[in-house]
Design a protein around this motif. Structure first.
Motif, PDB file in Angstrom:
ATOM      1  N   ASN A 111      13.428  41.742  61.769  1.00  0.00           N
ATOM      2  CA  ASN A 111      14.603  42.082  62.565  1.00  0.00           C
ATOM      3  C   ASN A 111      14.666  43.571  62.899  1.00  0.00           C
ATOM      4  OD1 ASN A 111      16.681  39.631  62.768  1.00  0.00           O
ATOM      5  ND2 ASN A 111      15.595  39.467  60.821  1.00  0.00           N
ATOM      6  N   ASN A 112      13.571  44.291  62.617  1.00  0.00           N
ATOM      7  CA  ASN A 112      13.497  45.732  62.891  1.00  0.00           C
ATOM      8  C   ASN A 112      14.637  46.491  62.208  1.00  0.00           C
ATOM      9  OD1 ASN A 112      11.190  45.525  64.672  1.00  0.00           O
ATOM     10  ND2 ASN A 112      12.584  44.678  66.204  1.00  0.00           N
ATOM     11  N   LEU A 113      14.922  46.094  60.968  1.00  0.00           N
ATOM     12  CA  LEU A 113      15.995  46.708  60.200  1.00  0.00           C
ATOM     13  C   LEU A 113      15.464  47.304  58.904  1.00  0.00           C
ATOM     14  CD1 LEU A 113      18.836  44.020  60.329  1.00  0.00           C
ATOM     15  CD2 LEU A 113      18.761  46.151  61.605  1.00  0.00           C
ATOM     16  N   THR A 114      16.164  48.302  58.422  1.00  0.00           N
ATOM     17  CA  THR A 114      15.939  48.803  57.071  1.00  0.00           C
ATOM     18  C   THR A 114      17.251  48.680  56.318  1.00  0.00           C
ATOM     19  OG1 THR A 114      14.266  50.390  57.826  1.00  0.00           O
ATOM     20  CG2 THR A 114      15.270  50.781  55.664  1.00  0.00           C
ATOM     21  N   LYS A 156      24.185  44.011  58.198  1.00  0.00           N
ATOM     22  CA  LYS A 156      23.568  45.225  58.739  1.00  0.00           C
ATOM     23  C   LYS A 156      23.647  45.247  60.261  1.00  0.00           C
ATOM     24  CE  LYS A 156      21.396  49.121  58.063  1.00  0.00           C
ATOM     25  NZ  LYS A 156      22.042  50.239  57.333  1.00  0.00           N
ATOM     26  N   LYS A 157      23.404  44.105  60.886  1.00  0.00           N
ATOM     27  CA  LYS A 157      23.494  44.034  62.348  1.00  0.00           C
ATOM     28  C   LYS A 157      24.927  44.198  62.830  1.00  0.00           C
ATOM     29  CE  LYS A 157      19.234  41.946  63.729  1.00  0.00           C
ATOM     30  NZ  LYS A 157      18.588  41.417  64.932  1.00  0.00           N
ATOM     31  N   SER A 158      25.884  43.978  61.919  1.00  0.00           N
ATOM     32  CA  SER A 158      27.297  44.162  62.257  1.00  0.00           C
ATOM     33  C   SER A 158      27.776  45.580  61.981  1.00  0.00           C
ATOM     34  CB  SER A 158      28.151  43.165  61.459  1.00  0.00           C
ATOM     35  OG  SER A 158      27.791  41.837  61.761  1.00  0.00           O
ATOM     36  N   GLY A 159      26.858  46.463  61.555  1.00  0.00           N
ATOM     37  CA  GLY A 159      27.196  47.871  61.408  1.00  0.00           C
ATOM     38  C   GLY A 159      27.485  48.342  60.001  1.00  0.00           C
ATOM     39  N   ALA A 204      11.228  38.263  50.234  1.00  0.00           N
ATOM     40  CA  ALA A 204      11.626  37.532  51.440  1.00  0.00           C
ATOM     41  C   ALA A 204      12.667  38.316  52.222  1.00  0.00           C
ATOM     42  CB  ALA A 204      12.168  36.152  51.077  1.00  0.00           C
ATOM     43  N   THR A 205      13.617  38.923  51.514  1.00  0.00           N
ATOM     44  CA  THR A 205      14.647  39.741  52.165  1.00  0.00           C
ATOM     45  C   THR A 205      14.016  40.922  52.898  1.00  0.00           C
ATOM     46  OG1 THR A 205      16.394  39.125  50.625  1.00  0.00           O
ATOM     47  CG2 THR A 205      16.622  41.251  51.720  1.00  0.00           C
ATOM     48  N   LYS A 206      13.098  41.594  52.250  1.00  0.00           N
ATOM     49  CA  LYS A 206      12.431  42.743  52.876  1.00  0.00           C
ATOM     50  C   LYS A 206      11.619  42.301  54.094  1.00  0.00           C
ATOM     51  CE  LYS A 206      12.090  45.494  48.629  1.00  0.00           C
ATOM     52  NZ  LYS A 206      11.176  46.050  47.599  1.00  0.00           N
ATOM     53  N   ASP A 207      10.916  41.187  53.967  1.00  0.00           N
ATOM     54  CA  ASP A 207      10.097  40.688  55.080  1.00  0.00           C
ATOM     55  C   ASP A 207      10.972  40.297  56.268  1.00  0.00           C
ATOM     56  OD1 ASP A 207       7.762  41.051  53.659  1.00  0.00           O
ATOM     57  OD2 ASP A 207       7.623  38.965  52.995  1.00  0.00           O
ATOM     58  N   ASN A 208      12.070  39.603  56.000  1.00  0.00           N
ATOM     59  CA  ASN A 208      12.954  39.195  57.091  1.00  0.00           C
ATOM     60  C   ASN A 208      13.648  40.392  57.729  1.00  0.00           C
ATOM     61  OD1 ASN A 208      12.657  36.341  57.385  1.00  0.00           O
ATOM     62  ND2 ASN A 208      13.718  36.054  55.447  1.00  0.00           N
ATOM     63  N   ASP A 218      23.794  37.229  74.330  1.00  0.00           N
ATOM     64  CA  ASP A 218      25.192  37.535  74.042  1.00  0.00           C
ATOM     65  C   ASP A 218      25.550  37.382  72.566  1.00  0.00           C
ATOM     66  OD1 ASP A 218      24.798  34.827  74.052  1.00  0.00           O
ATOM     67  OD2 ASP A 218      26.722  34.331  74.976  1.00  0.00           O
ATOM     68  N   LYS A 219      24.545  37.425  71.684  1.00  0.00           N
ATOM     69  CA  LYS A 219      24.770  37.212  70.255  1.00  0.00           C
ATOM     70  C   LYS A 219      24.104  38.324  69.435  1.00  0.00           C
ATOM     71  CE  LYS A 219      26.746  33.065  70.444  1.00  0.00           C
ATOM     72  NZ  LYS A 219      28.077  32.744  69.878  1.00  0.00           N
ATOM     73  N   LEU A 220      24.517  38.421  68.169  1.00  0.00           N
ATOM     74  CA  LEU A 220      23.756  39.204  67.198  1.00  0.00           C
ATOM     75  C   LEU A 220      22.657  38.289  66.671  1.00  0.00           C
ATOM     76  CD1 LEU A 220      26.503  41.110  65.148  1.00  0.00           C
ATOM     77  CD2 LEU A 220      24.988  42.013  66.914  1.00  0.00           C
ATOM     78  N   ASN A 221      21.427  38.593  67.036  1.00  0.00           N
ATOM     79  CA  ASN A 221      20.304  37.704  66.756  1.00  0.00           C
ATOM     80  C   ASN A 221      19.676  38.024  65.404  1.00  0.00           C
ATOM     81  OD1 ASN A 221      19.848  36.120  69.397  1.00  0.00           O
ATOM     82  ND2 ASN A 221      20.072  38.236  70.103  1.00  0.00           N
ATOM     83  N   LEU A 222      19.504  36.992  64.592  1.00  0.00           N
ATOM     84  CA  LEU A 222      18.887  37.122  63.283  1.00  0.00           C
ATOM     85  C   LEU A 222      17.639  36.249  63.234  1.00  0.00           C
ATOM     86  CD1 LEU A 222      22.023  37.757  62.834  1.00  0.00           C
ATOM     87  CD2 LEU A 222      21.614  37.073  60.469  1.00  0.00           C
ATOM     88  N   ILE A 223      16.483  36.868  63.061  1.00  0.00           N
ATOM     89  CA  ILE A 223      15.239  36.122  62.889  1.00  0.00           C
ATOM     90  C   ILE A 223      15.055  35.859  61.394  1.00  0.00           C
ATOM     91  CG2 ILE A 223      12.756  36.071  63.269  1.00  0.00           C
ATOM     92  CD1 ILE A 223      13.165  38.264  65.386  1.00  0.00           C
TER      93      ILE A 223
END
Length: 284
Positions: free
Chosen positions: A187-190, A161-164, A179-183, A109-114
């Protein structure tokens, strides 16, 4: 069984900056303890200590404050200290955001950030990072543009980004950019743009962002024209500010309206709004 070197560091000021420096020097995980941290490594700890002492002198000159550092070194028998370190890092929740290291599971039920703490300059536990997450949590970021100045681990950029949001971010430290790019990948984000350097590289983007967030030192905050990158009616979020430097930052951005001021530990997070007339009265 073998052995490793252990360096226990205690510091009375700017702990998070020393932690970041240790990560930069060793490129290895550290364990946080009360008022300090532990480095476990096969590297020469005398060299590491000298680099931290040199960094402390640089900070003293920059901040005009005396810093007290304590070091305790030892040689330890190898044990599963990586597991011990992992056990010391717990997930945190901040509104709709759930921030957790890769060895934990997401929540439904959350926006998950790894976020990988071994790479991170911010995993949400630090008061300034948590304050920024709180501020982002209160905003509607869907289809908004956001600039993260001093992105560190990428935690704020990833949350946005996960918030749109469309997200641009930068840092003057190459380790932080990587580190930002790796994280983001974890999170399967670009992210829309991640670059090495500061806002002077995107001078053509002034008045272009709905939200600008900067979790950096107060002296750097007041030196940068951060508000010039915020759209009219946009939001500026600032943190990394020790309580005693709050007035200096408020004076710098007195042409904006202060919406909120939140304190976590000794760190202050400020949220401003930039009005069309750019001449708003600050609310205390």
């Amino acid at each position: 069984m073998g052995s490793y070197n252990c360096l226990n560091i205690k510091v009375d000021k700017f702990l998070w900056l020393f932690e970041n420096k240790a990560l930069e020097i060793t490129k290895e995980a550290i364990e946080e303890i009360e008022n300090g941290f532990i480095i476990r490594t096969h590297q020469d700890i005398n060299t590491i200590q000298k680099q931290l002492e040199s960094y402390s002198k640089e900070l003293e000159d920059l901040m005009q404050e005396k810093i007290h550092l304590e070091f305790e070194s030892s040689t330890q028998k190898n044990e599963d200290w990586i597991t011990k370190y992992r056990d010391s890092i717990q997930p945190i929740e901040c509104g709709k955001y759930y921030i957790y290291p890769p060895w934990f599971s997401p929540q439904t039920d959350k926006l998950n950030l790894i976020i990988e703490p071994a790479l991170a300059f911010g995993s949400g536990h630090h008061g300034s990072t948590f304050g920024c997450l709180e501020a982002l949590n209160k905003l509607s970021l869907e289809n908004k543009t956001l600039l993260d100045v001093g992105c560190g681990s990428g935690i704020l950029a990833i949350a946005a980004k996960k918030s749109g949001a469309e997200v641009w971010c930068c840092d003057t430290d190459e380790i932080a950019v990587n580190a930002t790019k790796d994280n983001a990948k974890k999170n399967n984000l670009t992210l829309d743009r991640v670059f090495l350097g500061s806002i002077d590289k995107i001078a053509d983007k002034k008045d272009c962002f709905d939200v600008v967030v900067a979790n950096i030192l107060a002296d750097i905050i007041v030196a940068l024209p951060l508000d010039s990158y915020v759209k009219r009616d946009g939001i500026l979020i600032l943190s990394g500010i020790l309580e005693k430097y709050t007035k200096k930052v408020l004076d710098k951005f007195k042409n904006l309206e202060l919406l909120t001021q939140n304190n976590h530990q000794e760190w202050v997070t400020l949220t401003f709004k930039k009005y069309k007339d750019n001449n708003a009265t600050t609310r205390q």
